[in-house]
Design a protein around this motif. Structure first.
Motif, PDB file in Angstrom:
ATOM      1  N   UNK A 163       0.785  -1.224   0.000  1.00 44.97           N
ATOM      2  CA  UNK A 163       0.000   0.000   0.000  1.00 44.97           C
ATOM      3  C   UNK A 163       0.815   1.271   0.000  1.00 44.97           C
ATOM      4  N   UNK A 164       2.139   1.154   0.012  1.00 43.48           N
ATOM      5  CA  UNK A 164       3.007   2.330   0.024  1.00 43.48           C
ATOM      6  C   UNK A 164       3.721   2.468  -1.313  1.00 43.48           C
ATOM      7  N   UNK A 165       4.140   3.707  -1.611  1.00 48.83           N
ATOM      8  CA  UNK A 165       4.955   3.967  -2.794  1.00 48.83           C
ATOM      9  C   UNK A 165       6.233   4.666  -2.344  1.00 48.83           C
ATOM     10  N   UNK A 166       7.325   4.360  -3.016  1.00 50.01           N
ATOM     11  CA  UNK A 166       8.610   4.992  -2.716  1.00 50.01           C
ATOM     12  C   UNK A 166       8.739   6.259  -3.548  1.00 50.01           C
ATOM     13  N   UNK A 167       9.028   7.374  -2.881  1.00 50.53           N
ATOM     14  CA  UNK A 167       9.132   8.670  -3.543  1.00 50.53           C
ATOM     15  C   UNK A 167      10.566   9.129  -3.713  1.00 50.53           C
ATOM     16  N   UNK A 168      11.425   8.777  -2.766  1.00 46.66           N
ATOM     17  CA  UNK A 168      12.845   9.109  -2.808  1.00 46.66           C
ATOM     18  C   UNK A 168      13.647   7.872  -2.433  1.00 46.66           C
ATOM     19  N   UNK A 169      14.805   7.732  -3.053  1.00 44.77           N
ATOM     20  CA  UNK A 169      15.678   6.595  -2.798  1.00 44.77           C
ATOM     21  C   UNK A 169      17.115   7.081  -2.729  1.00 44.77           C
ATOM     22  N   UNK A 170      17.993   6.255  -2.179  1.00 43.07           N
ATOM     23  CA  UNK A 170      19.429   6.543  -2.212  1.00 43.07           C
ATOM     24  C   UNK A 170      20.165   5.228  -2.420  1.00 43.07           C
ATOM     25  N   UNK A 171      21.452   5.315  -2.719  1.00 41.49           N
ATOM     26  CA  UNK A 171      22.232   4.102  -2.954  1.00 41.49           C
ATOM     27  C   UNK A 171      22.249   3.207  -1.715  1.00 41.49           C
ATOM     28  N   UNK A 172      22.368   3.815  -0.548  1.00 45.72           N
ATOM     29  CA  UNK A 172      22.483   3.029   0.683  1.00 45.72           C
ATOM     30  C   UNK A 172      21.134   2.581   1.220  1.00 45.72           C
ATOM     31  N   UNK A 173      20.088   3.341   0.926  1.00 39.64           N
ATOM     32  CA  UNK A 173      18.776   3.074   1.509  1.00 39.64           C
ATOM     33  C   UNK A 173      17.702   3.344   0.455  1.00 39.64           C
ATOM     34  N   UNK A 174      17.015   2.322  -0.025  1.00 36.06           N
ATOM     35  CA  UNK A 174      16.082   2.527  -1.137  1.00 36.06           C
ATOM     36  C   UNK A 174      14.780   3.227  -0.748  1.00 36.06           C
ATOM     37  N   UNK A 175      14.540   3.384   0.553  1.00 29.94           N
ATOM     38  CA  UNK A 175      13.263   3.964   0.989  1.00 29.94           C
ATOM     39  C   UNK A 175      13.530   5.207   1.832  1.00 29.94           C
ATOM     40  N   UNK A 176      13.916   6.282   1.162  1.00 30.72           N
ATOM     41  CA  UNK A 176      14.201   7.544   1.852  1.00 30.72           C
ATOM     42  C   UNK A 176      12.935   8.353   2.097  1.00 30.72           C
ATOM     43  N   UNK A 177      11.924   8.149   1.267  1.00 28.43           N
ATOM     44  CA  UNK A 177      10.636   8.810   1.491  1.00 28.43           C
ATOM     45  C   UNK A 177       9.559   7.939   0.888  1.00 28.43           C
ATOM     46  N   UNK A 178       8.486   7.712   1.650  1.00 30.09           N
ATOM     47  CA  UNK A 178       7.381   6.900   1.170  1.00 30.09           C
ATOM     48  C   UNK A 178       6.069   7.634   1.426  1.00 30.09           C
ATOM     49  N   UNK A 179       5.026   7.166   0.763  1.00 36.81           N
ATOM     50  CA  UNK A 179       3.677   7.688   0.991  1.00 36.81           C
ATOM     51  C   UNK A 179       2.694   6.535   0.924  1.00 36.81           C
TER      52      UNK A 179
END
Length: 243
Positions: A163-179
């Motif tokens: 039910x969540x979507x990933x809005x921002x990602x980084x090389x070290x952490x793929x889930x930097x911002x979700x909604x």
């Protein structure tokens, strides 16, 4: 301006006060615009979600993924209070912005796995990149495709919750911002933090296992030279959109 509920999870007064001041300054808020609750000191108000514009949850030294026996009474109290609000927030799609610890709270509430096996990040900066879903999100409209943010966390989402979507990602952490839904957000980074605020936290938490204590001054020097400005615009947009 309608009221925002700011929930704080930091038992250390200096850290909590600095974080609160940052939420106000970077969010364009005054003390009259918010209800502040330090959860280790006071209970949630009666009917805390009534008549509010949104909820902002700050960071803290606790970890959702720690076993119950490893949590102090204060950490257990803080976590239980936050989690008690999440079913209603998610069901009603009440505007929510969880910062660092808050992404663990949201992920756990959605039934996702929060843990320390992967995606922890050392104290410092992380380069966040906008995902395809992020490009269509109103809080990220027009932000650079990549920008630096202040991070420092032992646990992280291990997979994207249902039910969540990933809005921002980084090389070290793929889930930097979700909604989830249209209005419930969380960031792994600290959208309110600037170099001075992160310096304060480095000094307060230098013995909490985030980094070798002897590297504190080097980390502070790094933060002072970092170019971290975009994250605060996300906080400001959240306040503007829902206030």
């Amino acid at each position: 301006m309608s009221r925002f509920l700011i929930l704080q999870l930091r038992p250390e007064t200096a850290a909590a006060d600095d974080e609160f001041a940052a939420f106000l300054a970077k969010g364009g808020l005054s003390e009259g615009d918010v209800t502040r609750v330090r959860l280790e000191q006071e209970p949630l108000p009666d009917d805390p979600l009534a008549g509010i514009s949104g909820v902002i949850v700050g960071g803290g030294p606790g970890c959702v993924s720690d076993p119950p026996e490893d949590k102090s009474p204060a950490e257990a109290k803080i976590e239980a209070a936050c989690l008690s609000l999440m079913p209603e927030i998610i069901a009603r799609d009440i505007p929510f912005l969880g910062c660092c610890y808050g992404i663990g709270i949201l992920g756990h509430a959605l039934g996702g796995e929060v843990g320390k096996a992967r995606y922890g990040e050392a104290v410092g900066t992380s380069t966040c990149r906008v995902t395809d879903a992020g490009r269509a999100d109103p809080l990220l409209a027009g932000v650079p495709e990549a920008f630096d943010a202040f991070v420092g966390h032992k646990e992280a989402l291990q997979a994207l919750p249902d039910g969540a979507v990933a809005l921002l990602s980084s090389d070290a952490c793929p889930f930097q911002m979700i909604r989830t839904g249209a209005n419930v957000y969380a960031t792994q980074f600290h959208p309110e933090a600037d170099a001075a605020g992160f310096e304060t936290r480095i000094r307060i938490y230098k013995d909490r296992g985030y980094f070798p204590p002897e590297t504190a001054e080097d980390l502070i020097a790094m933060c002072r030279t970092a170019d971290v400005t975009v994250p605060e615009t996300i906080l400001a947009r959240f306040v503007e959109r829902y206030g």
